[in-house]
Design a protein around this motif. Structure first.
Motif, mmCIF file in Angstrom:
data_model
loop_
_atom_site.group_PDB
_atom_site.id
_atom_site.type_symbol
_atom_site.label_atom_id
_atom_site.label_comp_id
_atom_site.label_asym_id
_atom_site.label_seq_id
_atom_site.Cartn_x
_atom_site.Cartn_y
_atom_site.Cartn_z
ATOM 1 N N SER A 309 0.830 -1.207 0.000
ATOM 2 C CA SER A 309 0.000 0.000 0.000
ATOM 3 C C SER A 309 0.864 1.255 0.000
ATOM 4 O O SER A 309 0.588 2.216 -0.737
ATOM 5 N N LEU A 310 1.916 1.260 0.818
ATOM 6 C CA LEU A 310 2.820 2.409 0.862
ATOM 7 C C LEU A 310 3.544 2.594 -0.469
ATOM 8 O O LEU A 310 3.727 3.723 -0.942
ATOM 9 N N PHE A 311 3.952 1.485 -1.078
ATOM 10 C CA PHE A 311 4.658 1.557 -2.357
ATOM 11 C C PHE A 311 3.730 2.068 -3.464
ATOM 12 O O PHE A 311 4.118 2.942 -4.253
ATOM 13 N N LEU A 312 2.508 1.552 -3.517
ATOM 14 C CA LEU A 312 1.550 1.997 -4.533
ATOM 15 C C LEU A 312 1.160 3.460 -4.318
ATOM 16 O O LEU A 312 0.940 4.195 -5.292
ATOM 17 N N LEU A 313 1.070 3.892 -3.068
ATOM 18 C CA LEU A 313 0.766 5.291 -2.765
ATOM 19 C C LEU A 313 1.833 6.207 -3.356
ATOM 20 O O LEU A 313 1.528 7.269 -3.919
ATOM 21 N N MET A 314 3.094 5.788 -3.251
ATOM 22 C CA MET A 314 4.199 6.560 -3.818
ATOM 23 C C MET A 314 4.083 6.644 -5.341
ATOM 24 O O MET A 314 4.247 7.720 -5.936
ATOM 25 N N LEU A 315 3.768 5.528 -5.984
ATOM 26 C CA LEU A 315 3.646 5.507 -7.437
ATOM 27 C C LEU A 315 2.449 6.333 -7.908
ATOM 28 O O LEU A 315 2.535 7.039 -8.922
ATOM 29 N N VAL A 316 1.336 6.256 -7.190
ATOM 30 C CA VAL A 316 0.135 7.018 -7.558
ATOM 31 C C VAL A 316 0.410 8.515 -7.435
ATOM 32 O O VAL A 316 0.028 9.301 -8.309
ATOM 33 N N HIS A 317 1.081 8.908 -6.364
ATOM 34 C CA HIS A 317 1.428 10.322 -6.193
ATOM 35 C C HIS A 317 2.312 10.801 -7.337
ATOM 36 O O HIS A 317 2.143 11.919 -7.860
#
Length: 374
Positions: A309-317
């Motif tokens: 979730s933290l990794f995907l949040l970074m990519l989405v941002h």
């Protein structure tokens, strides 16, 4: 003088990648300590970030990974703590370093010079010192496997195109031919697909009218001709994309992915994962020990739902920021696509290069947004 020093350091990182990628191994703390001492001067230079979120999301992921390894019973806990701390410091320091276009340009020059050096090294070793290759018949940058080598070269190819558009120096355009040839000599399907995508992307957005379609057709035909006339490695039959039955050839990755996900799904460790560097060990209990060959699966398996979730949040941002500057520059989009594609076939999330690239993309897009708003 400081710019020259920075340029030399960047060359040191990328021209000698086997050191930069393995500095955290057994009895190899030296390079990591040198790296930490060097980058601390960015942190104390009192520069301010244009957008603090560019450092927030990458740091959150690495801090969480660091927290999980501290609580784990990993036999290599000391090495992993040192490795993650170094990556965290790299993330913070390069967020400060990429604070203006001048430093960004210095980095691009340093990285591209390293890529040219790596391309010549690959060509030389492939033809004159094949005993040095990690896998017989597949060229690689010293100390890095052929798939990762091909992506590092592909990123360099994108940066070379950026530098050529900026300077119009024919030397850069000429040197790109050696980079292309080096990528092909890795016999990496990941690298070849990335290369073809970069060329088509560039031709589509930079050329107009009949030139666009003529260039794309010429490149595809030339590309296929080169591939068909290369000497094929005996162990894998060259760049084989299909099995004899006509199915997509994933070299066993599909079995690794399905088995790995099945182990995760049946476990009681879905929230926090099995722990860093456990994928191969756990897979060996059911199938055989192997890399995940997929960054997303590796993070999900080892760091759980919280980690992914933290990794995907970074990519989405990052994607949201890119959407806002797509009219002004295509280079960040192209770099992101190459990295994203590599995440589906490689497991190299804890390497130095990946975090420098991710921070570079965060800062580059932030700089473009800041420039366009003022």
């Amino acid at each position: 003088m400081r710019k020259i020093f920075n340029l030399l350091f960047l060359l040191f990182i990328f021209i000698i990648p086997q050191i930069s990628l393995e500095y955290w191994g057994n009895a190899k703390y030296g390079f990591g300590i040198i790296l930490i001492i060097y980058i601390l001067h960015f942190v104390v230079s009192k520069k301010h970030l244009i957008n603090g979120k560019t450092i927030l999301y990458p740091s959150l992921f690495l801090i969480y990974a660091l927290f999980t390894i501290i609580l784990s019973e990993n036999n290599d806990k000391g090495i992993w703590i040192f490795r993650l701390l170094t990556l965290l410091l790299v993330t913070v320091s390069f967020s400060f370093y990429f604070n203006n276009y001048s430093n960004l340009y210095t980095f691009f020059k340093g990285y591209y010079l390293g890529v040219i050096f790596a391309a010549f090294q690959i060509i030389y070793v492939f033809f004159f010192a094949p005993q040095s290759l990690i896998v017989e018949g597949r060229a690689n940058i010293l100390g890095i496997d052929s798939n990762e080598s091909s992506i590092l070269l592909s990123v360099g190819f994108v940066i070379g195109l950026y530098l050529y558009n900026l300077t119009k120096k024919k030397f850069i355009l000429f040197s790109q031919l050696f980079v292309i040839y080096a990528i092909i000599l890795t016999f990496s399907r990941t690298g070849v697909i990335s290369l073809l995508f970069i060329i088509l992307f560039y031709a589509w957005f930079k050329l107009k009218g009949i030139k666009k379609y003529a260039a794309i057709s010429f490149l595809i035909i030339g590309f296929l001709f080169i591939l068909s006339n290369l000497e094929k490695p005996a162990h894998n039959g060259g760049l084989q994309f299909l099995t004899p039955t006509g199915k997509l050839d994933l070299s066993g990755r599909d079995l690794i992915w399905s088995t790995g996900f099945e182990i995760f799904k049946e476990s009681d460790k879905k929230i926090f994962g099995f722990g860093i560097d456990t994928f191969s060990t756990e897979l060996d209990k059911k199938l055989f020990g192997a890399n995940a060959h997929n960054v997303f699966l590796k993070i999900l398996f080892e760091l759980g739902i919280v980690g992914i979730s933290l990794f995907l949040l970074m990519l989405v941002h990052l994607l949201v920021n890119m959407r806002r500057i797509i009219k002004h520059s295509k280079t960040p989009i192209l770099l992101f696509c190459v990295l994203l594609f590599s995440f589906f076939t490689l497991s190299w999330i804890y390497t130095l290069h990946i975090w420098i690239f991710l921070v570079l993309l965060q800062r580059y897009t932030a700089l473009l947004r800041f420039q366009n708003q003022h």
